[in-house]
Scaffold this motif. Sequence first.
Motif, short mmCIF file in Angstrom:
data_model
loop_
_atom_site.label_atom_id
_atom_site.label_comp_id
_atom_site.label_asym_id
_atom_site.label_seq_id
_atom_site.Cartn_x
_atom_site.Cartn_y
_atom_site.Cartn_z
N LEU A 1 0.83 -1.19 0.00
CA LEU A 1 0.00 0.00 0.00
C LEU A 1 0.87 1.25 0.00
N ASP A 2 1.88 1.25 0.86
CA ASP A 2 2.82 2.37 0.91
C ASP A 2 3.42 2.65 -0.46
N ALA A 3 3.92 1.57 -1.06
CA ALA A 3 4.57 1.70 -2.35
C ALA A 3 3.62 2.27 -3.40
N ILE A 4 2.39 1.79 -3.37
CA ILE A 4 1.40 2.25 -4.35
C ILE A 4 1.06 3.72 -4.11
N LEU A 5 0.83 4.05 -2.85
CA LEU A 5 0.43 5.42 -2.53
C LEU A 5 1.53 6.43 -2.82
N LYS A 6 2.75 5.95 -2.77
CA LYS A 6 3.87 6.86 -3.02
C LYS A 6 3.79 7.47 -4.42
N GLU A 7 3.14 6.76 -5.31
CA GLU A 7 3.07 7.25 -6.69
C GLU A 7 1.87 8.15 -6.94
N ALA A 8 1.02 8.29 -5.92
CA ALA A 8 -0.20 9.07 -6.13
C ALA A 8 -0.04 10.51 -5.67
N ARG A 9 -0.80 11.37 -6.33
CA ARG A 9 -0.87 12.75 -5.88
C ARG A 9 -2.30 13.00 -5.41
N SER A 10 -2.41 13.85 -4.43
CA SER A 10 -3.74 14.21 -3.95
C SER A 10 -4.12 15.55 -4.60
N ILE A 11 -5.32 15.60 -5.15
CA ILE A 11 -5.74 16.81 -5.88
C ILE A 11 -7.08 17.30 -5.35
N ARG A 12 -7.16 18.58 -5.12
CA ARG A 12 -8.41 19.19 -4.69
C ARG A 12 -9.19 19.65 -5.93
N VAL A 13 -10.45 19.27 -6.01
CA VAL A 13 -11.29 19.71 -7.13
C VAL A 13 -12.43 20.53 -6.56
N PRO A 14 -12.53 21.80 -6.93
CA PRO A 14 -13.58 22.64 -6.37
C PRO A 14 -14.95 22.25 -6.93
N LYS A 15 -15.98 22.56 -6.19
CA LYS A 15 -17.36 22.32 -6.63
C LYS A 15 -17.55 22.81 -8.06
N ASN A 16 -18.18 21.97 -8.87
CA ASN A 16 -18.44 22.25 -10.29
C ASN A 16 -17.20 22.17 -11.18
N GLY A 17 -16.05 21.81 -10.57
CA GLY A 17 -14.86 21.57 -11.39
C GLY A 17 -14.89 20.16 -11.95
N ASN A 18 -14.17 19.94 -13.05
CA ASN A 18 -14.12 18.62 -13.65
C ASN A 18 -12.86 17.87 -13.25
N VAL A 19 -13.04 16.62 -12.85
CA VAL A 19 -11.87 15.77 -12.58
C VAL A 19 -11.24 15.40 -13.92
N PHE A 20 -12.10 15.06 -14.87
CA PHE A 20 -11.65 14.83 -16.24
C PHE A 20 -12.84 15.00 -17.17
N GLU A 21 -12.53 15.12 -18.45
CA GLU A 21 -13.61 15.37 -19.40
C GLU A 21 -13.69 14.29 -20.47
N GLN A 22 -14.91 14.03 -20.88
CA GLN A 22 -15.20 13.04 -21.92
C GLN A 22 -14.35 13.32 -23.17
N GLY A 23 -13.68 12.27 -23.67
CA GLY A 23 -12.90 12.42 -24.90
C GLY A 23 -11.46 12.80 -24.65
N GLU A 24 -11.21 13.38 -23.50
CA GLU A 24 -9.86 13.78 -23.13
C GLU A 24 -8.96 12.54 -23.00
N ASP A 25 -7.72 12.71 -23.33
CA ASP A 25 -6.74 11.65 -23.20
C ASP A 25 -6.68 11.15 -21.75
N ALA A 26 -6.75 9.85 -21.57
CA ALA A 26 -6.85 9.29 -20.20
C ALA A 26 -5.49 9.28 -19.51
N HIS A 27 -5.07 10.42 -19.03
CA HIS A 27 -3.72 10.52 -18.46
C HIS A 27 -3.61 9.95 -17.06
N SER A 28 -4.72 9.93 -16.32
CA SER A 28 -4.67 9.47 -14.92
C SER A 28 -5.88 8.62 -14.57
N PHE A 29 -5.74 7.87 -13.48
CA PHE A 29 -6.93 7.26 -12.88
C PHE A 29 -6.98 7.68 -11.42
#
Lengths: 236, 236
Positions: free
Chosen positions: A23-51
Amino acid sequence: MATIDTSLVAKLPLFAGCSADELDAILKEARSIRVPKNGNVFEQGEDAHSFFVLLHGHVRASKLTPAGEQVVVRYVAPGETLGVAMAIGLPSYPATATAVDDSVVLAWPTAAWPRLVERHPALATNTLRTVGARLQETHSRVIEMSTQQVEQRVARALLRLAKQSGRPVETGVEIDFPISRQDIAQMTGTTLHTVSRLLSGWESRGLIEGGRRRIVLRAPDQLVALAEQTPDDTAS
Amino acid sequence: MATIDTSLVAKLPLFAGCSADELDAILKEARSIRVPKNGNVFEQGEDAHSFFVLLHGHVRASKLTPAGEQVVVRYVAPGETLGVAMAIGLPSYPATATAVDDSVVLAWPTAAWPRLVERHPALATNTLRTVGARLQETHSRVIEMSTQQVEQRVARALLRLAKQSGRPVETGVEIDFPISRQDIAQMTGTTLHTVSRLLSGWESRGLIEGGRRRIVLRAPDQLVALAEQTPDDTAS
DNA sequence: CGGGTTTTTGATCTCCTTCAATCCTAGTGG
DNA sequence: CCACTAGGATTGAAGGAGATCAAAAACCCG
């Protein structure tokens, strides 16, 4: 950048069967991102850069049809994964993910997925389970749309939302994020007018309690009865 | 019992990335089963004892609602997997799989799945891809049912069936297995009466050619046009 | 040739959409 | 603090796509 608190995510389905070290190893590669209300995490059609994994808040996944109509695919609750396009072989996101509340997500670069899966096979198994569950849910939706009336579908949708993201309040269970009649219409394949009429009716019968982008279920059991009612059922 | 011919199955998506040796080992555990027309490969609710690959024939997966109505989930073409309940964490089959033609399936005991996946991680990845693709398709169906009229949905359903299992004939493309108006109604969320009316209309316009449980598409391009038509489109 | 399944076709009915206003309510800026 | 405004909700009226009800016709298999 601080590392992510493992205790918060240790028991998410995605990481079931992973050791603390993994778990540690996996989490080390993740970033935490704040998304404000009405903001998009990702958009349809956009290149799938992250999960992502949703840590906090609520996210609506919706698809836009070629004709410009929007359909709500699902609401994501904290702890669920989203944007797993890469894992299922898609080069771009099939839907748009919008925060309906201020939200926080963990993000991994899509490029890391193959390597992560190789080192931690449980990830693939767990994701398979998750995607399978979603397939089942989507099938249920198809079946509902094929066999039930709008009233039943809307009742069921409310009950599901309350189950997934309900917060107990004095008068019942409130759906814990802002949701409009239009949103419900787009989840159930109907129009906001019909939803409005239904909810108004239920409100006057005391089953629910509504407001601007707010819904409280006062009598879930009666909604269940409504949802199970067959078209030719007559009131006793 | 003869071992299964590897060359037939070597290039199935399920086994993508497997070496010949791996494939041999995996196939050694499978049995080949003949299912007569109208026989069930497995039934909804039944304990998920096996998972399958369809080698030959055609299989209809359908779900029965509590109210006793049937909905067709999908048609399975040769080479596709079916009954992967276990892989997605279900103890029993969520649908009934019926051979619509004399068919042949490869069957593995569900109990072997965890071991197979451990030894051949590609199986998990490939299955994830497959289930993901099905999820996408099911979402498309939800979107169609939410935003399109019956006519468009039926046209699309025919085109998909023809694409998946079409056989070229003199007059066009024939759907390569027996399928009734009722089946199409259960795929598109309508009634056999409406399907019959639509097909009759199309037949008289020369778009298709029907018969008892038989459909030939004579002018797929015109069906595409129909399928893409929006409700307020008027004929030119 | 007989009987059951499948398909067709007509008539009616209804649930829901569509069209059209009006009414609220929560922000927002003065 | 309050008027203003824009997105959201409500409600009425009319119309239509498709379901339902009802029969008859066509077809296939034994």
